[in-house]
Structure formats: C-alpha cells, structure tokens
Design a protein around this motif. Structure first.
Motif, PDB file in Angstrom:
ATOM      1  N   TRP A  48       0.839  -1.206   0.000  1.00 29.28           N
ATOM      2  CA  TRP A  48       0.000   0.000   0.000  1.00 29.28           C
ATOM      3  C   TRP A  48       0.869   1.249   0.000  1.00 29.28           C
ATOM      4  N   PHE A  49       1.879   1.271   0.846  1.00 24.73           N
ATOM      5  CA  PHE A  49       2.723   2.459   0.936  1.00 24.73           C
ATOM      6  C   PHE A  49       3.491   2.688  -0.365  1.00 24.73           C
ATOM      7  N   MET A  50       3.958   1.623  -0.993  1.00 23.22           N
ATOM      8  CA  MET A  50       4.674   1.774  -2.259  1.00 23.22           C
ATOM      9  C   MET A  50       3.742   2.336  -3.338  1.00 23.22           C
ATOM     10  N   THR A  51       2.501   1.847  -3.356  1.00 28.34           N
ATOM     11  CA  THR A  51       1.515   2.382  -4.300  1.00 28.34           C
ATOM     12  C   THR A  51       1.292   3.858  -4.041  1.00 28.34           C
ATOM     13  N   ARG A  52       1.247   4.220  -2.777  1.00 28.86           N
ATOM     14  CA  ARG A  52       1.077   5.619  -2.389  1.00 28.86           C
ATOM     15  C   ARG A  52       2.271   6.458  -2.837  1.00 28.86           C
ATOM     16  N   PHE A  53       3.452   5.933  -2.618  1.00 29.68           N
ATOM     17  CA  PHE A  53       4.692   6.638  -2.961  1.00 29.68           C
ATOM     18  C   PHE A  53       4.774   6.908  -4.460  1.00 29.68           C
ATOM     19  N   GLU A  54       4.224   5.987  -5.255  1.00 30.97           N
ATOM     20  CA  GLU A  54       4.317   6.110  -6.704  1.00 30.97           C
ATOM     21  C   GLU A  54       3.257   7.033  -7.301  1.00 30.97           C
ATOM     22  N   ARG A  55       2.324   7.491  -6.463  1.00 34.97           N
ATOM     23  CA  ARG A  55       1.286   8.402  -6.940  1.00 34.97           C
ATOM     24  C   ARG A  55       1.850   9.803  -7.186  1.00 34.97           C
ATOM     25  N   ASP A  56       0.995  10.699  -7.717  1.00 33.36           N
ATOM     26  CA  ASP A  56       1.391  12.096  -7.899  1.00 33.36           C
ATOM     27  C   ASP A  56       1.712  12.716  -6.548  1.00 33.36           C
ATOM     28  N   SER A  57       2.410  13.800  -6.555  1.00 34.43           N
ATOM     29  CA  SER A  57       2.884  14.422  -5.320  1.00 34.43           C
ATOM     30  C   SER A  57       1.829  15.240  -4.587  1.00 34.43           C
ATOM     31  N   GLY A  58       0.579  15.165  -5.013  1.00 33.12           N
ATOM     32  CA  GLY A  58      -0.465  15.979  -4.401  1.00 33.12           C
ATOM     33  C   GLY A  58      -0.952  15.478  -3.054  1.00 33.12           C
ATOM     34  N   ILE A  59      -0.492  14.301  -2.625  1.00 33.60           N
ATOM     35  CA  ILE A  59      -0.947  13.740  -1.351  1.00 33.60           C
ATOM     36  C   ILE A  59      -0.347  14.519  -0.193  1.00 33.60           C
ATOM     37  N   LYS A  60      -1.196  14.875   0.752  1.00 28.05           N
ATOM     38  CA  LYS A  60      -0.755  15.636   1.914  1.00 28.05           C
ATOM     39  C   LYS A  60      -0.451  14.690   3.072  1.00 28.05           C
ATOM     40  N   GLY A  61       0.342  15.180   4.026  1.00 31.01           N
ATOM     41  CA  GLY A  61       0.572  14.405   5.245  1.00 31.01           C
ATOM     42  C   GLY A  61       1.962  13.820   5.312  1.00 31.01           C
ATOM     43  N   ASP A  62       2.498  13.786   6.516  1.00 31.12           N
ATOM     44  CA  ASP A  62       3.845  13.290   6.765  1.00 31.12           C
ATOM     45  C   ASP A  62       3.784  11.829   7.200  1.00 31.12           C
ATOM     46  N   LEU A  63       4.069  10.913   6.268  1.00 30.27           N
ATOM     47  CA  LEU A  63       4.067   9.480   6.544  1.00 30.27           C
ATOM     48  C   LEU A  63       5.429   8.883   6.206  1.00 30.27           C
ATOM     49  N   THR A  64       5.945   8.065   7.124  1.00 26.60           N
ATOM     50  CA  THR A  64       7.210   7.352   6.918  1.00 26.60           C
ATOM     51  C   THR A  64       6.926   5.865   7.067  1.00 26.60           C
ATOM     52  N   PHE A  65       7.630   5.032   6.314  1.00 24.35           N
ATOM     53  CA  PHE A  65       7.386   3.588   6.367  1.00 24.35           C
ATOM     54  C   PHE A  65       8.689   2.813   6.501  1.00 24.35           C
ATOM     55  N   SER A  66       8.629   1.743   7.292  1.00 23.51           N
ATOM     56  CA  SER A  66       9.732   0.778   7.316  1.00 23.51           C
ATOM     57  C   SER A  66       9.187  -0.576   7.766  1.00 23.51           C
ATOM     58  N   THR A  67       9.945  -1.610   7.486  1.00 27.29           N
ATOM     59  CA  THR A  67       9.583  -2.955   7.934  1.00 27.29           C
ATOM     60  C   THR A  67      10.365  -3.306   9.191  1.00 27.29           C
ATOM     61  N   ALA A  68       9.879  -4.297   9.900  1.00 25.96           N
ATOM     62  CA  ALA A  68      10.562  -4.738  11.113  1.00 25.96           C
ATOM     63  C   ALA A  68      10.241  -6.205  11.359  1.00 25.96           C
TER      64      ALA A  68
END
Length: 211
Positions: A48-68
């Motif tokens: 989901w996050f990768m799909t989000r990252f690949e979208r246009d830059s119009g998405i607002k909000g500070d989100l960071t992702f990592s695996t663990a």
C-alpha cells in the motif's frame, strides 16, 4: 516522544492493515508526523505504501514507512521516538511470543473485531496476551453491517471483554478496499465521505485513549 499504537488480532481478515493504514492517513492529514512499521510477513502495508509513494505528489501528510521483524519492532520504533508523533505497527495475524515485543512497547493496542462470533472468540487470546503485558486494548467493531442482529450482539459482547469497546463502528464498505488499492486513505478517496467520517471518529477515540 512518539506514541506507539499496535494493531493486533490473531484471526486473519480482521482488518488490521486496513485500519492501520486509514488511521495513519487520518492522523497525517491532521498535521501529525506518523511512522508506519510493518512486521507482518505478508507485507500488505508495504505494498500500500509503495503504491502511495508512486502516486502524484499531491498527497498531503507526513508518513514514513519501514519494515521490522517481530523481535526488531522495539529497535525500529525507537528510531522515530524523537522525530515523529506516532508510530503505528501492523502485526502478523497470530498470538505467540513474536507478538510480545510490539505489545510491550505500545502505548495503545487496537484490536479489530469483525461482526462474527468466531472473531469474538479469537479476540480473547489477544486480549489475554495484552493484559499480561499490562495493556488494556481498544476493541473496534470492523466490517459491520448496520442493523443486523449479529452486529448488535457482537457490539454488546465487546463491552464484556477485558478491553475498551470503541464507540466508533467501521462498516463493511467497498470504499476502504478501493482506497487501499489506490494507495490512499479514506480521507483522501473521492466519494468516500461516510467512510472518512468513520475513520475520523475512530482516530478521535484513539487520541483520547492516549491522553
């Protein structure tokens, strides 16, 4: 210091990842810095996050992702303690020793429960493990069908468990799955105002539980 919220449930298909992603977006939309940790080997939150990252830059909000890894959750979460306000952890659908590290570091444990007796039974194990870690989870009725006797009975049963029963109820809406498939949260999905309102209500309760 970041607040850590873990989404846990031993039964697959309960909606852990769905709620984790939508609540994360809602918090980010409100101006909070949010880190996501995916400790579920299925990796759905990462997709989901990768799909989000690949979208246009119009998405607002500070989100960071990592695996663990299950046992690396505490270390990974600590990386964000000073840079983010919230860390949301998605866990595997099981209750064993691998879940303990995430529960131990959590300020709040959110347990999704779909409107079925089987899910209600499955929830007991998660609540017991959380209780042994000194946590009182927030149980959230998810994928509910409004007006059905089953939904009403499961919601009533939640109040009898060793957990806080959320007032917010998340309905069984296609909008949640459609938004995730597009790398979005309900708050960002066109035509998903009702779903967005449900997530906003849940986010309000999450924040109140952390106060």
């Amino acid at each position: 210091m970041a607040k850590i919220i873990t989404f846990a449930q031993q039964k697959g298909g309960s909606g852990k990842t769905t709620l984790c992603a939508h609540v994360a977006v809602e918090l980010a939309q409100r101006g909070h810095a949010v880190a996501l940790l995916d400790s579920d080997p299925q990796g759905s939150l990462g997709r989901w996050f990768m799909t989000r990252f690949e979208r246009d830059s119009g998405i607002k909000g500070d989100l960071t992702f990592s695996t663990a890894s299950a046992w690396g959750v505490s270390y990974e979460a600590s990386k964000y303690k000073n840079s983010h306000e919230f860390v949301l952890i998605d866990t595997p659908p099981k209750i064993d020793s691998d879940l303990k590290p995430a529960l131990k570091v959590s300020d709040l444990v959110v347990v999704p429960v779909t409107a079925s007796q089987v899910d209600l039974w499955a929830t007991e194990g998660v609540l017991d493990m959380a209780g042994r870690e000194g946590k009182r989870p927030l149980a959230v009725l998810n994928r509910a069908r409004a007006g059905t006797k089953l939904t009403q009975s499961v919601k009533a049963a939640l109040s009898e468990l060793e957990a806080e029963a959320a007032e917010a109820v998340i309905a069984n809406r296609v909008a949640y799955a459609e938004a995730l498939g597009a790398g979005l949260g309900a708050a960002e999905m066109p035509g998903a105002a009702v779903a967005a309102a449900e997530i906003a209500a849940l986010a309000d309760e999450v924040l109140a539980s952390l106060d």
